[in-house]
Design an enzyme around this catalytic site. Structure first.
Site, PDB file in Angstrom:
ATOM      1  N   LEU A  23      35.367  12.274  21.975  1.00 32.63           N
ATOM      2  CA  LEU A  23      36.139  12.684  20.801  1.00 32.63           C
ATOM      3  C   LEU A  23      35.361  13.667  19.939  1.00 32.63           C
ATOM      4  O   LEU A  23      35.930  14.570  19.333  1.00 32.63           O
ATOM      5  CB  LEU A  23      36.508  11.460  19.954  1.00 32.63           C
ATOM      6  CG  LEU A  23      37.554  10.508  20.536  1.00 32.63           C
ATOM      7  CD1 LEU A  23      37.695   9.285  19.641  1.00 32.63           C
ATOM      8  CD2 LEU A  23      38.896  11.213  20.687  1.00 32.63           C
ATOM      9  N   GLY A  24      34.063  13.476  19.871  1.00 33.65           N
ATOM     10  CA  GLY A  24      33.225  14.360  19.072  1.00 33.65           C
ATOM     11  C   GLY A  24      31.771  14.068  19.340  1.00 33.65           C
ATOM     12  O   GLY A  24      31.411  12.967  19.764  1.00 33.65           O
ATOM     13  N   GLU A  25      30.922  15.055  19.120  1.00 30.05           N
ATOM     14  CA  GLU A  25      29.500  14.853  19.359  1.00 30.05           C
ATOM     15  C   GLU A  25      28.679  15.668  18.385  1.00 30.05           C
ATOM     16  O   GLU A  25      29.152  16.650  17.790  1.00 30.05           O
ATOM     17  CB  GLU A  25      29.133  15.239  20.795  1.00 30.05           C
ATOM     18  CG  GLU A  25      29.433  16.698  21.150  1.00 30.05           C
ATOM     19  CD  GLU A  25      29.035  17.015  22.582  1.00 30.05           C
ATOM     20  OE1 GLU A  25      27.829  16.974  22.855  1.00 30.05           O
ATOM     21  OE2 GLU A  25      29.925  17.277  23.398  1.00 30.05           O
ATOM     22  N   GLY A  27      24.154  16.158  16.988  1.00 36.43           N
ATOM     23  CA  GLY A  27      22.774  16.123  17.434  1.00 36.43           C
ATOM     24  C   GLY A  27      22.259  14.723  17.702  1.00 36.43           C
ATOM     25  O   GLY A  27      21.297  14.541  18.456  1.00 36.43           O
ATOM     26  N   MET A  28      22.884  13.707  17.089  1.00 39.60           N
ATOM     27  CA  MET A  28      22.372  12.343  17.235  1.00 39.60           C
ATOM     28  C   MET A  28      23.127  11.515  18.260  1.00 39.60           C
ATOM     29  O   MET A  28      22.607  10.516  18.740  1.00 39.60           O
ATOM     30  CB  MET A  28      22.419  11.629  15.884  1.00 39.60           C
ATOM     31  CG  MET A  28      21.488  12.238  14.848  1.00 39.60           C
ATOM     32  SD  MET A  28      21.370  11.198  13.376  1.00 39.60           S
ATOM     33  CE  MET A  28      23.078  11.121  12.886  1.00 39.60           C
ATOM     34  N   VAL A  31      30.988  10.150  19.745  1.00 39.95           N
ATOM     35  CA  VAL A  31      32.057   9.173  19.599  1.00 39.95           C
ATOM     36  C   VAL A  31      33.024   9.402  20.753  1.00 39.95           C
ATOM     37  O   VAL A  31      33.438  10.532  21.023  1.00 39.95           O
ATOM     38  CB  VAL A  31      32.776   9.319  18.245  1.00 39.95           C
ATOM     39  CG1 VAL A  31      33.923   8.314  18.142  1.00 39.95           C
ATOM     40  CG2 VAL A  31      31.801   9.128  17.095  1.00 39.95           C
ATOM     41  N   LYS A  46      31.089   4.430  19.266  1.00 38.98           N
ATOM     42  CA  LYS A  46      30.038   5.280  18.713  1.00 38.98           C
ATOM     43  C   LYS A  46      28.700   4.871  19.306  1.00 38.98           C
ATOM     44  O   LYS A  46      28.324   3.692  19.256  1.00 38.98           O
ATOM     45  CB  LYS A  46      30.008   5.136  17.189  1.00 38.98           C
ATOM     46  CG  LYS A  46      29.055   6.077  16.467  1.00 38.98           C
ATOM     47  CD  LYS A  46      29.264   5.946  14.959  1.00 38.98           C
ATOM     48  CE  LYS A  46      28.445   6.976  14.204  1.00 38.98           C
ATOM     49  NZ  LYS A  46      28.704   6.902  12.748  1.00 38.98           N
ATOM     50  N   ASP A 157      27.732   9.830   1.362  1.00 37.66           N
ATOM     51  CA  ASP A 157      27.878  11.076   2.132  1.00 37.66           C
ATOM     52  C   ASP A 157      29.353  11.481   2.197  1.00 37.66           C
ATOM     53  O   ASP A 157      29.881  11.789   3.261  1.00 37.66           O
ATOM     54  CB  ASP A 157      27.302  10.908   3.539  1.00 37.66           C
ATOM     55  CG  ASP A 157      27.065  12.256   4.235  1.00 37.66           C
ATOM     56  OD1 ASP A 157      26.960  13.278   3.530  1.00 37.66           O
ATOM     57  OD2 ASP A 157      27.012  12.272   5.479  1.00 37.66           O
TER      58      ASP A 157
END
Length: 726
Positions: A23-25, A27-28, A31, A46, A157
């Site tokens: 779904l998304g990525e 640097g760490m 998901v 995650k 955040d």
């Protein structure tokens, strides 16, 4: 788990979750979308990258997120934690899957017209940040924050990429707050230090620089992190939602300085059609001091509901619309133009109109259709009349009637002939010609007005040059006129007589329009320069109000830099100054004390000079006259330790920014020559002048204007008073 993100696709986790795709990525980690084989639903998983799994700080962050999400439980506007799995000793979070996109993508598409791919995961009609959608998303985010804070959890955040937005089956907008990776409990935050962690690094403050609150950067100065920290970040995000821009931009160091020292702009400066009540909500959320912000997210939600005239429940209904509008980058620029420059828009309108008249075949109309001569395309008489009248209405300005009377009269005559024409084709031709003439009149008027203004400025310059010698002589004579007021107990206040006279207020040389949107140039609210006449002289305090003078009248010292009574008092609001002046007038019966007006302040600051600073244009001389970022040592300094201007006034540039009497009016200088101006009768902001110890030299200019809410306090804000004779 492999470091290659795609390698996990197809993996079965815990004999239950089958990973489908990424779904998304970042640097760490990443998901993933996965199928829950037990409950027949889709979930989001995650995980950290394999190479980072052994990094203690990042592993703790994932564990902390798991703990806090579990503590939060279920809320309709927070992504829910469903499960926690451990593989090879590594934590994996299983969360509610929220289809849709993050708010950052929606902002980008709305304000930058980012293209999107149909059928690529987005709906046929991509979600846009309409007024109703923006208000609804904001309200839901505030509800989520209010709930989280009530559970003792701070997010720390808040930013658009951490808010997922989608439409449900009924078409209602649903917003969900996510990514509590650097969240902490209120208790933990109370003992947290500022520079501990950044969203993606471990050597800076927690949060994302563009949205960080001052207390996350300088806790010793602004206090501990708390619920107000999330409210500040939300205020920055809401500003971005309303304008398409961030209040502060630049590199890391520039952002840190701006968040702690620079007043955020009002969203109305970018989007003038935003209601003042709504702008006030945003501004209050972004106050430097946590004490000046909303106390809770619930309080801000109530203020937002009042400002837009609807509740979160009302906003769910598509028939309800918030009373504000947004602009794309193109028409935002247009809105910044003063009305007298509307000829630029009219020129565009003429081009569009001509194109319209020549390219309308194939449209079906109910009324009579005719063909214009010289063109094979067809338009109606009503269309031609409508466009002509629109151009006439837009050009109907005072400057046009003053400077382009003959051109306007000609256009009127042509339009009259069009109305009287019996032949429809001839009528359309005449309406076309009249529209062209009307559209050209603002440009003609602008050029003539500009030349007239240049002639007037040249005459003013000539007169000023002729009297420069006399002014210098007067300056020297009046500089010796001083007065001392006894406040009691050995505390005194020294005054210098300021004679009546005239001066050019503001900044000369470049038109207002040329400055709009140009980085590094003078703000447009300082132009055009205007002649101001002050018919009454007054006594002005030789120094800024000192801490000993303030304590004598008020009984307490609010200042941050409180180790020397001769330093200027700071941490005072405009409203605080009014109370100080009230007590001063009760104590001393020698005239009327008050704050100077903007005009009186600039007149006294210049002391007859027409240069950038009262000491000239050369920056090399400024350190002899002013305390500012380059030489202050990051603190105020005792008053009177720098050279005075030619009328004997000290610290008119720097040390503390001085409150003046006026409400802020960004268009005041367009009114032309004035006598004894006292500012508008009401407003949102009060004006400050002179710049402060932490400011760049550009903020210290004699003409520079700053503004803030009357209740706002800062360690950069002070004042000086004047005494008007009975």
């Amino acid at each position: 788990m492999a470091d290659n993100i795609q390698d996990l696709c197809g993996t079965l986790i815990g004999d239950r979750y089958r990973i489908i795709r990424v779904l998304g990525e970042g640097g760490m980690g990443a998901v993933y979308l996965a199928d829950d084989n037990d409950l027949w639903r889709q979930v989001a998983i995650k995980v950290l990258r394999e190479s980072l799994q052994d990094t203690p700080a990042l592993a703790r962050r994932l564990e902390m997120e798991c703990t806090l999400l579990a503590q939060l439980g279920s809320h309709p506007n927070i992504v829910t934690l469903l499960d926690r799995q451990t593989i090879d000793g590594k934590t994996i979070l299983v969360m509610e899957y929220v289809p849709g996109e993050d708010l950052a993508e929606i902002i980008e598409r709305t304000f930058q017209r980012t293209p999107y791919q149909k059928g690529g995961g987005q709906s046929e009609k991509a979600l846009m940040l309409t007024p109703r959608n923006a208000i609804l998303i904001a309200m839901q985010c505030l509800k989520a924050l209010d709930y989280a804070h009530s559970k003792g959890v701070l997010h720390r955040d808040i930013k658009p990429s951490n808010l997922m937005v989608r439409k449900d089956h009924s078409g209602n907008i649903i917003a969900k707050l996510m990514d509590f990776g650097i969240a902490k409990t209120l208790k933990q935050s109370s003992v947290d230090t500022a520079f501990t962690r950044l969203t993606k690094t471990e050597d800076r403050a927690p949060g994302t620089p563009a949205y960080m609150a001052p207390e996350q950067i300088e806790p010793d100065r602004f206090g501990a992190i708390g619920a107000a920290t999330d409210i500040y970040a939300f205020g920055v995000m809401f500003f971005e939602m309303l304008t398409g821009q961030l209040p502060f931009t630049g590199g890391f160091t520039e952002l840190m300085h701006a968040h702690t020292n620079v007043r955020p702009p009002s969203p109305r400066e970018v989007n003038p059609v935003i209601k003042p009540e709504l702008a006030h909500v945003v501004i209050r959320a972004m106050q430097k001091s946590p004490a000046n912000r909303f106390k809770t997210a619930g309080e801000m939600l109530a203020a937002l509901q009042t400002a837009v005239g609807m509740s979160a429940t009302d906003a769910m209904h598509s028939s309800t619309s918030a009373k504000l509008a947004f602009q794309t980058p193109e028409n935002r620029k247009a809105l910044r133009l003063p009305s007298r420059r509307v000829f630029l828009l009219l020129a565009l309108a003429i081009i569009l109109a001509v194109g319209y008249w020549q390219n309308v075949p194939g449209m079906f109309f109910q009324n009579e259709v005719v063909t214009t001569s010289g063109s094979s395309h067809e338009i109606t008489l009503e269309q031609a009349r409508s466009v002509c009248l629109s151009l006439r209405s837009a050009a109907d300005q005072t400057s046009v009637h003053e400077y382009a009377r003959s051109e306007w009269a000609m256009a009127e005559r042509v339009m009259e002939r069009a109305e009287e024409a019996q032949d429809p084709s001839e009528a359309i031709r005449l309406f076309t010609e009249a529209g062209r003439l009307f559209g050209s009149t603002p440009g003609v008027a602008y050029e003539r007005e500009r030349k007239a203004r240049e002639r007037a400025e040249a005459l003013e310059n000539f007169r000023r040059d002729q009297t420069e010698v006399q002014r210098k002589e007067e300056n020297q004579r009046f500089a010796s006129a001083t007065k001392t007021v006894d406040l009691g107990d050995g505390v005194t206040m020294e005054f210098v007589w300021i004679p009546p006279g005239s001066f050019l207020m503001g900044t000369r040389g470049i038109s207002r329009a040329s400055r709009v949107g140009t980085r590094g140039t003078v703000p447009p609210d300082e132009t055009p320069a205007r002649t101001v006449k002050l018919t009454q002289g007054f006594w002005m305090a030789q120094y800024e109000i000192t801490q000993e003078q303030w304590v004598k009248m008020m009984g307490a010292n609010p200042s941050r830099f409180a180790d020397n009574p001769k330093r200027p008092v700071e941490q005072i609001s405009w409203s605080d100054c009014q109370l100080f002046i009230e007590r001063l007038n009760q104590t001393v019966k020698d005239g009327v004390f008050r704050l100077p007006t903007e005009a009186e302040w600039e007149y006294a600051c210049r002391a007859g000079a027409s240069t950038t600073f009262n000491c000239g244009n050369d920056l090399a001389h400024l350190p002899d006259y002013a305390w500012y970022a380059a030489n202050s040592g990051a603190t105020t300094q005792p008053v009177g330790t720098k050279k005075p201007n030619s009328w004997g006034l000290h610290d008119m540039h720097g040390n503390v920014a001085e409150w003046v009497q006026d409400w802020y009016d960004p268009t005041a200088y367009g009114s032309g020559a004035v006598t004894n101006p006292f500012g508008p009768d009401s407003g949102v902001f009060k004006v400050r002048r002179g710049g402060a110890w932490s400011n760049h030299h550009s903020r210290l200019r004699s003409a520079a204007r700053e503004k803030d809410l009357p209740e706002q306090r800062s360690d950069m804000f002070g004042a000086r008073v004047i005494l008007v004779p009975n």
